[in-house]
Design an enzyme around this catalytic site. Structure first.
Site, PDB file in Angstrom:
ATOM      1  CD  GLN A   1      -3.122  -0.493   0.013  1.00 35.38           C
ATOM      2  OE1 GLN A   1      -3.231   0.678  -0.302  1.00 35.38           O
ATOM      3  NE2 GLN A   1      -3.846  -1.452  -0.548  1.00 35.38           N
ATOM      4  CB  SER A   2       4.170   1.920  -1.494  1.00 28.50           C
ATOM      5  OG  SER A   2       5.016   3.021  -1.726  1.00 28.50           O
ATOM      6  CG  ASN A   3       0.834   6.667   0.973  1.00 25.05           C
ATOM      7  OD1 ASN A   3      -0.301   6.406   0.585  1.00 25.05           O
ATOM      8  ND2 ASN A   3       1.167   6.651   2.256  1.00 25.05           N
TER       9      ASN A   3
END
Length: 338
Positions: free
Chosen positions: A75-77
């Site tokens: 879920q990397s921004n």
């Protein structure tokens, strides 16, 4: 300290606003809490990585790259914003994701940032287990692309190298300018710190300007000693890139790792409380991995009397609300038990 000599593309909406959190300040009984809205940078829902990417992607263009490679947690921004920035500049993007969190089912694996990654045109080329050497994996993948005649440019996780940290040197300059315009005394700057680029850039920028503004990083990953060492190393390299003379004092780097909980990306009760307080008292959405834990640390420190009631504390909102959808089941369960 002249940032104009470094290549830079314009991807974000700057300066981002500083807003008073009057309701939260009143609820907690002081100090005066302000929020720097780096969730409003404008690139694919915004976030702090946009500042770093203005310098990193400019460097990629200078080096005639045609494909960007980066990595991050599922879920990397950072991955979302990198893909968006590459799309804006007409560059292909290839992504390696690390499975650091595996407990939240289909929503975590396919919703939130992962869905946006695909919508923005990024190609997820590998899902690697937690603890993988992600830098080595990117280097190996880049080698294969070079054999195909492509020109890949590798951006490290979080965009955290000296070039990327220039984005938060620019933010430090921006904060000093805004504080002067508003006649706002900057007593403390607080934010969530992980891959270190944000804190290292702020520390490098404030110390280069001899501003004496203290920066507190609330760690979302590493123990205090390790986090401070990592930040000091990158801040020192960033100052060197800027041409700042002298060694960075160790005391300029301060991290607090009391709010990590069970690990990176894993929820805590205090994070859930911080999400709810900001949403219901200020109408602001935090994220569950970075800004949620950063704000949880700030709230707890205020309750413990860490800051004087008359001080001004600026919290940097690093973005990431899209990640909330990856934690839908957890949030729904928590809200149903209120």
């Amino acid at each position: 300290m002249h940032l104009a000599r470094f290549p830079r593309v314009h991807l974000g909406h700057f300066p981002t606003p500083i807003e008073p959190l009057e309701n939260l300040s009143r609820l907690l009984g002081g100090p005066h809490i302000w929020i720097k809205r780096d969730d409003a940078t404008g690139l694919a829902t915004g976030g702090n990585k946009t500042r770093k990417l203005e310098f990193l992607l400019a460097d990629a263009l200078e080096k005639k790259a045609d494909v960007i490679i980066t990595q991050g947690a599922t879920q990397s921004n950072h991955v979302r914003q990198t893909i968006a920035g590459a799309a804006r500049l007409g560059l292909a993007s290839k992504v390696l994701l690390e499975q650091r969190v595996t407990d939240f089912g289909e929503d975590y694996q396919r919703s939130g940032n992962v869905l946006l990654d695909q919508l923005l045109g990024g190609e997820i080329v590998a899902h690697l287990p937690a603890g993988s050497d992600m830098q080595q994996a990117m280097e190996q993948y880049a080698s294969g692309l070079r054999e195909q005649g492509l020109r890949p440019y590798i951006i490290p996780g979080g965009g955290s190298n000296p070039i990327g940290a220039l984005g938060y040197v620019a933010c430090a300059q921006e904060l000093l300018w805004q504080s002067a315009q508003r006649r706002l005394r900057l007593d403390h700057v607080v934010h969530a710190t992980g891959s270190t680029g944000t804190q290292a850039g702020l520390v490098a920028g404030f110390t280069a300007a001899n501003s004496q503004v203290p920066v507190l990083g609330i760690s979302v990953r590493a123990p205090k000693a390790q986090q401070e060492e990592n930040v000091w190393n990158l801040a020192s390299r960033t100052r060197e890139l800027l041409g700042v003379a002298g060694e960075l004092p160790r005391e300029a780097v301060v991290a607090n790792s009391d709010y990590v909980g069970d690990g990176y990306g894993l929820p805590t009760e205090t994070m859930l409380e911080a999400l709810t307080l900001l949403a219901r008292h200020e109408g602001i959405l935090l994220d569950p991995v970075y800004s949620g834990k950063g704000m949880a640390g700030l709230i707890d420190l205020i309750r413990r009397g860490h800051f004087r009631p008359d001080e001004n504390v600026v919290f940097i909102h690093t973005g990431g609300a899209a990640g909330l959808f990856g934690y839908r089941q957890l949030l729904a369960s928590a809200l149903s038990h209120e």
